[in-house]
Design a protein around this motif. Structure first.
Motif, PDB file in Angstrom:
ATOM      1  N   TYR A   8       0.810  -1.217   0.000  1.00 25.28           N
ATOM      2  CA  TYR A   8       0.000   0.000   0.000  1.00 25.28           C
ATOM      3  C   TYR A   8       0.850   1.277   0.000  1.00 25.28           C
ATOM      4  O   TYR A   8       0.320   2.368  -0.158  1.00 25.28           O
ATOM      5  CB  TYR A   8      -0.913   0.030   1.236  1.00 25.28           C
ATOM      6  CG  TYR A   8      -1.832  -1.154   1.330  1.00 25.28           C
ATOM      7  CD1 TYR A   8      -2.680  -1.488   0.285  1.00 25.28           C
ATOM      8  CD2 TYR A   8      -1.858  -1.946   2.476  1.00 25.28           C
ATOM      9  CE1 TYR A   8      -3.523  -2.584   0.366  1.00 25.28           C
ATOM     10  CE2 TYR A   8      -2.704  -3.042   2.570  1.00 25.28           C
ATOM     11  CZ  TYR A   8      -3.529  -3.354   1.508  1.00 25.28           C
ATOM     12  OH  TYR A   8      -4.359  -4.427   1.606  1.00 25.28           O
ATOM     13  N   PHE A   9       2.161   1.152   0.157  1.00 29.90           N
ATOM     14  CA  PHE A   9       2.954   2.346   0.384  1.00 29.90           C
ATOM     15  C   PHE A   9       3.303   3.097  -0.907  1.00 29.90           C
ATOM     16  O   PHE A   9       3.454   4.299  -0.888  1.00 29.90           O
ATOM     17  CB  PHE A   9       4.246   1.980   1.137  1.00 29.90           C
ATOM     18  CG  PHE A   9       4.027   1.825   2.606  1.00 29.90           C
ATOM     19  CD1 PHE A   9       4.219   2.883   3.468  1.00 29.90           C
ATOM     20  CD2 PHE A   9       3.614   0.610   3.130  1.00 29.90           C
ATOM     21  CE1 PHE A   9       4.011   2.741   4.829  1.00 29.90           C
ATOM     22  CE2 PHE A   9       3.404   0.458   4.494  1.00 29.90           C
ATOM     23  CZ  PHE A   9       3.599   1.530   5.336  1.00 29.90           C
ATOM     24  N   MET A  10       3.461   2.396  -2.011  1.00 34.90           N
ATOM     25  CA  MET A  10       3.858   3.053  -3.241  1.00 34.90           C
ATOM     26  C   MET A  10       2.624   3.443  -4.037  1.00 34.90           C
ATOM     27  O   MET A  10       2.107   2.683  -4.837  1.00 34.90           O
ATOM     28  CB  MET A  10       4.759   2.111  -4.059  1.00 34.90           C
ATOM     29  CG  MET A  10       6.039   1.727  -3.318  1.00 34.90           C
ATOM     30  SD  MET A  10       6.973   3.171  -2.716  1.00 34.90           S
ATOM     31  CE  MET A  10       7.417   3.955  -4.249  1.00 34.90           C
ATOM     32  N   ASN A  11       2.131   4.644  -3.800  1.00 36.79           N
ATOM     33  CA  ASN A  11       0.930   5.111  -4.474  1.00 36.79           C
ATOM     34  C   ASN A  11       0.869   6.628  -4.417  1.00 36.79           C
ATOM     35  O   ASN A  11       1.806   7.289  -3.968  1.00 36.79           O
ATOM     36  CB  ASN A  11      -0.316   4.484  -3.840  1.00 36.79           C
ATOM     37  CG  ASN A  11      -0.260   4.561  -2.316  1.00 36.79           C
ATOM     38  OD1 ASN A  11       0.116   5.585  -1.749  1.00 36.79           O
ATOM     39  ND2 ASN A  11      -0.607   3.465  -1.651  1.00 36.79           N
ATOM     40  N   LEU A  12      -0.252   7.182  -4.867  1.00 38.41           N
ATOM     41  CA  LEU A  12      -0.399   8.636  -4.915  1.00 38.41           C
ATOM     42  C   LEU A  12      -0.567   9.270  -3.537  1.00 38.41           C
ATOM     43  O   LEU A  12      -0.626  10.496  -3.424  1.00 38.41           O
ATOM     44  CB  LEU A  12      -1.594   8.996  -5.802  1.00 38.41           C
ATOM     45  CG  LEU A  12      -1.437   8.663  -7.285  1.00 38.41           C
ATOM     46  CD1 LEU A  12      -2.712   9.022  -8.040  1.00 38.41           C
ATOM     47  CD2 LEU A  12      -0.243   9.398  -7.890  1.00 38.41           C
ATOM     48  N   ASN A  13      -0.647   8.466  -2.503  1.00 42.22           N
ATOM     49  CA  ASN A  13      -0.790   9.014  -1.155  1.00 42.22           C
ATOM     50  C   ASN A  13       0.352   9.966  -0.794  1.00 42.22           C
ATOM     51  O   ASN A  13       0.194  10.853   0.051  1.00 42.22           O
ATOM     52  CB  ASN A  13      -0.843   7.883  -0.113  1.00 42.22           C
ATOM     53  CG  ASN A  13      -2.043   6.975  -0.323  1.00 42.22           C
ATOM     54  OD1 ASN A  13      -2.895   7.253  -1.149  1.00 42.22           O
ATOM     55  ND2 ASN A  13      -2.097   5.879   0.421  1.00 42.22           N
TER      56      ASN A  13
END
Length: 609
Positions: free
Chosen positions: A117-122
């Motif tokens: 979940y860490f590598m995203n547009l967040n």
């Protein structure tokens, strides 16, 4: 740049208002990420302004660079928090909380289940921070610090306090008005809505206040009376369906092996891949079992540990955080403690660290004599989140062989946990692809296969002559953590009690994981009045359609008493946060129950082949 910095810092309102807008935009981004982009989300996001203003109002107590530093730290703090919210929500459908920070003993392998979940547009929530930091650094020498004269100036101090008081009071009153209004709105009981209805910042403010409150919680006399009254009403909910009356005591005196099957969903029991059953071992065991096909998961933030809590103590999970972590040293009525006191040797076997979910503290407290964790395994082959379940079951056979009888063995699998990246050599089904769906089916099938081998080995060694095996799924797996094309599961988890030689039966009663313990106590032969004031669930062999309250607040089925059911999670939270059994007059001396369980008297031979 120097002139712009001077101009922005000269006006007391400019920078605070800029930060209010920045945090609002980040809150809106968070809400859109968690839910969807829609006019409703935009309108609800406006609720963010009041709690954000409360936080920003404290900046009026500072002057010069101190104000800049405060505003930067607030921005950085909430940027990190919002990022954690988005990551955490992906896995648990709720915002990050201080209760999670308390989980100091969570195994490092847990990161594997959330790493994707860490590598995203967040990361977009951090884009302004380098500029803000540059602004703070650049301001040194440009924005003069307060002089000692200004610091000693009573009029200036009063002006700062007055400005802060006005800003704080106005925003705080608006925020409280919003909270009280929203608290009466349908849907607030569902924690998945809290980010939207309370606003991200507002939700965290409430969470922090609750954390402080719970850390010093002591039950008042009124609260103890409230819990007592709930249990008194609960004692009327144990009327057994006449067709199941002869099952009482069928487990008395038997060895009990509990298989806590990680991430096992109900749909897989009927699912096939190219004509191959996903769970052939389970399906075969169920032919000689009492099975309950309408049991739903009720976990909260403690996930697997919440399942353990409900199964072993009959209490609902803590509403925030994990009961195992926050209340591990509470006084509990617990199944292993009951069996331990009645002469059973009790143990737990799990292929992970002994400190995982604080089990090294909780297990002895609830009556587990021996905890066989990864350090004690002979075969330490890893896959995914922990030691392979093949090793787990082989170790369990060895522990069962060397233990005294009767025994209670709690075996907890791990290979079937997300991230479902099981190695090719353990993929027995041959499902093509490396996606989550394929990994989930292969992981479940792998654990099921070795559950079958475990059963065969116990049978060969004569360990099943006077033994019952209880299997349950702790929570959803593929549907909890991932988008999936597999059949819907609707939060159902398998639960069945296998007794070799017994003719299988299916009990359709609707219930939840909190109902497992009272059902087992009945099958052990315990009288309802000896545990109806200690467990919060209801016997799944009871009369009627049955009912369950999910962790979201949704009620399924036909409750005997709707108010009683919907109050249950709140009452359980009082029990946990206030250590109810340690301060109330409830007698958890187990002698009345022990006499029946230890007797081994079984009148139910008509159920055996």
């Amino acid at each position: 740049m120097d002139r712009m910095i001077k101009r922005l810092t000269k006006n007391k309102w400019t920078l605070p208002l800029i930060l209010v807008v920045v945090l609002y935009l980040k809150s809106l981004f968070l809400l859109v990420t968690l839910y969807e982009a829609s006019p409703r989300i935009f309108l609800m996001s406006l609720l963010s302004f009041a709690p954000i203003s409360v936080i920003v109002s404290f900046s009026f107590l500072f002057e010069g660079r101190k104000k800049l530093i405060y505003l930067f730290l607030v921005n950085a703090f909430y940027s990190i928090t919002f990022y954690a919210d988005m990551t955490y929500f992906d896995g648990l459908n709720r915002l990050f909380s201080l209760y999670v920070l308390y989980l100091k003993n969570i195994s490092p392998e847990f990161a594997a289940s959330t790493g994707e979940y860490f590598m995203n547009l967040n990361f977009l929530v951090f884009t302004d921070l380098p500029f803000a930091l540059y602004f703070v650094v650049k301001s040194k020498g440009i924005v003069k610090r307060e002089t000692e004269a200004v610091k000693r100036n009573r009029e200036a101090t009063l002006k700062k306090i007055s400005l802060f008081g006005t800003a704080f009071a106005m925003s705080f009153i608006v925020m409280l008005t919003q909270f009280f209004t929203v608290s009466k709105t349908a849907g607030i009981e569902n924690y998945e809505n809290h980010a939207l209805m309370l606003s991200p910042v507002g939700n965290h403010m409430i969470n922090m206040a609750a954390y402080v409150r719970d850390s010093v919680k002591r039950l008042s006399e009124e609260e103890v009376s409230e819990v007592d009254a709930w249990f008194n009403r609960n004692s009327t909910h144990f009327s057994i369906d006449q067709q199941y009356e002869d099952l009482k005591g069928i487990l008395a005196g038997k060895n009990l092996i509990v298989v806590h099957f990680e991430s096992l969903e109900s749909f897989v029991l009927d699912y096939e891949f190219e004509g191959q059953e996903i769970t052939p071992s389970i399906n075969k065991l169920m032919e000689n079992s009492i099975s309950f096909p309408n049991v739903y998961e009720q976990i909260q933030e403690g996930v697997s540990s919440d399942s353990e809590l409900m199964f072993n103590t009959g209490l609902y999970p803590a509403q925030k955080g994990s009961a195992f972590m926050s209340y591990g040293e509470n006084t509990y009525f617990a199944l292993p403690k009951l069996l331990q006191r009645s002469g059973y040797h009790t143990m737990a076997v799990h292929g992970d660290k002994d400190t995982f979910w604080n089990r090294d503290i909780v297990y002895p407290n609830i009556g587990i004599d021996d905890y066989i964790h990864e350090d004690l395994f002979e075969d330490k082959r890893y896959s995914g989140l922990g030691i392979l379940d093949e090793s787990l079951f082989k170790q369990s056979v060895k522990e069962i062989e060397r233990t005294s009888k009767p025994y209670y063995s709690y075996v907890m699998t791990v290979t079937s946990h997300t991230p479902f990246t099981i190695e090719e050599e353990h993929r027995y089904l041959g499902v093509p692809g490396e996606d989550n769906d394929a990994g989930y089916l292969e992981s479940i099938h792998y654990t099921d296969y070795h559950l079958g081998k475990f059963y065969e080995e116990l049978e060969e060694k004569g360990e099943l002559d006077n033994t019952a095996i209880i299997v349950f799924g702790d929570h959803e797996g593929i549907h909890k953590y991932h988008e999936s094309a597999l059949p819907e599961n609707n939060k159902k988890v398998p639960f069945f009690i296998h007794i070799p030689g017994m003719e299988g039966m299916e009990v359709d009663t609707i219930g939840g994981q909190v109902d497992m313990l009272p059902t087992i106590l009945y099958l052990l032969g315990a009288e309802e009045e000896t545990y109806s004031d200690k467990v919060m669930g209801s016997n799944l062999l009871r009369e009627g359609v049955g009912s369950v309250i999910l962790s979201t607040g949704e009620v399924i089925g036909v409750p005997h008493d709707m108010d009683h059911l919907t109050e249950a999670p709140y009452i359980s939270n009082l029990i946990l946060t206030g250590d109810y059994f340690a301060v109330s007059d409830t007698d958890i001396d187990l002698d009345d129950i022990i006499e029946v369980v230890h007797s081994g008297e079984r009148k139910k031979d008509t159920y055996l082949d």
